[in-house]
Design an enzyme around this catalytic site. Sequence first.
Site, mmCIF file in Angstrom:
data_model
loop_
_atom_site.group_PDB
_atom_site.id
_atom_site.type_symbol
_atom_site.label_atom_id
_atom_site.label_comp_id
_atom_site.label_asym_id
_atom_site.label_seq_id
_atom_site.Cartn_x
_atom_site.Cartn_y
_atom_site.Cartn_z
ATOM 1 N N GLU A 95 1.677 -0.523 -4.963
ATOM 2 C CA GLU A 95 0.715 0.527 -5.300
ATOM 3 C C GLU A 95 1.520 1.810 -5.434
ATOM 4 O O GLU A 95 1.870 2.461 -4.453
ATOM 5 C CB GLU A 95 -0.349 0.695 -4.208
ATOM 6 N N ASP A 121 0.829 -1.205 0.000
ATOM 7 C CA ASP A 121 0.000 0.000 0.000
ATOM 8 C C ASP A 121 0.868 1.261 0.000
ATOM 9 O O ASP A 121 1.870 1.332 0.719
ATOM 10 C CB ASP A 121 -0.881 -0.017 1.261
#
Length: 524
Positions: free
Chosen positions: A248, A198
Amino acid sequence: MTVATQWWRDAVIYQIYPRSFADGDGDGIGDLAGIRRRLGHLADLGVDAIWMSPWYPSPMADAGYDVADFRDIDPVFGTLAAARALISEAHAAGIRLIVDIVPNHVSSDHPWFAAAMAAPNAPERDYFWFRPGEAAPNSWRSEFGGPAWTRTADGDWYLHLFTPEQPDLNWEHPDVRAEFESILRFWFEAGVDGIRIDSAALLLKDPALPEVPEHGPHPYHDLDGVHEIYRSWRRLADGYPDRALIGEVWLPDAERFARYLRPDELHAAFNFDFLGCAWDPALLRACIDRTLHVHAAVGAPATWVLSNHDVTRHVTRYGRSDTTFSFATKREGTPVDLELGTRRARAAALLSLSLPGAAYVYQGEELGLWEHESIPAGLRQDPMWARSGHGRDGCRVPLPWSGDEPPFGFSPTEAADPWLPQPPEWKDLTVAAQTGDPSSMLELYRTAIRLRRAEPGLRSPEMAWLDTAPGALAYTRGPGFACVVNLSGAPIPLPDHESRLLASSPLDGELLPPDTAVWLRLRT
Ligand code: TEU
């Protein structure tokens, strides 16, 4: 699964947002029992892997992206034993599993932050970005709106690039690095096949905490030192067979993006350039060329992403006059033609599933779900909505499985209401309603994913553009396969072919209508 397959290079990876996939225990929130019961849907769809959005213990200030314990499962979702059972059931069905690790921040309920808050001189403050002062150290803004600094009762400030319940970790501290390496090992040893990272470009901050300059180096986005972190993660991952690290990474600069994919760093990263691209032939072609070019330069596989749990669902995006995506211009509530958006989404599925690389499917896109934009303000849950007036709830609505009214089989009967309301119109989009209907989005995805495995051309790493009518995209994969997508306003002729494999909408005799894609087998 000990043979090195590099499966992530051409996999179809299905994103599960666990709150909204399927509810097994009737509390209106999706959970592991629901996922295990519905694994057959993913096997029927033919996906190669699942990416699980966070399932860890969390106060849910950001729907689980605020993690209190990376080595357990939130009771709302189930138990660690249920997670282990899901991993082995998925493997038994031939489906790999990727977990989501959130290294930029932890929950304010994480033991480290609790200890840091307990006393102004607590050593755990060094795990975060605490600073003294009458005023905040700078005017950095939270990604969700509002200031990125919150003041504690004792007068210090701490940094949070997202909500105040998500304090940013200090990645200069060796304990932080060691802790995440231990977390990666924990999940690799539990048998997971990959890690989705993330906010991967945000980890490091310039310790001088300067203001964000208009031009020049950004103080917390994409700092050069972040690559050393991913090199060490890669060394760790290489100690296990066939594990993938998927970042990401939101970066407008394609060359900077590709640095994360150098041979000793991450295996793959999400292609947000493609996700944000307009439904426009020249722009899409340029995006595809740019993608293939920068990935080839570092030997990494491209990825093709149309939607995820943060962005407006693409049926809705493609039904608007401006079909691009950016957080700054979500255009929530502006006019949308869902019929047009659906038609284009069908064509986009054949486009993204036939380009070389890995394809990501966000739960519900295989059903043609659109963004639910009329959720009453009082029912919205997303902290981004509270802080900025732009929300992500509309793409996180619980899936419709069967039946004529909410909860559409999402929960067992006699259950609490789903945590976000489902539009009644979704009765036509349930898995049950679409199954067996050859014109449905679900059957289009099922057939396309099956052909993707079966057609030799679609397994080839080669792709070459074909000359075609203006306003269309046409390319071959290997010698025997072609895809043509008509983004012009008029029907176009098809190239010479042996047979038609699949079309996103009915053809007009030998002509390909607007906003339609077709897969062709070519004479070889
Ligand atoms: O999203 C990260 C995210 O939104 C940022 O990358 C940001 O948009 C970008 O830096 C803008 O330039 C992830 C999750 O996908 C999201 O659901 C979480 O809310 C967020 O991280 C915080 O964990």
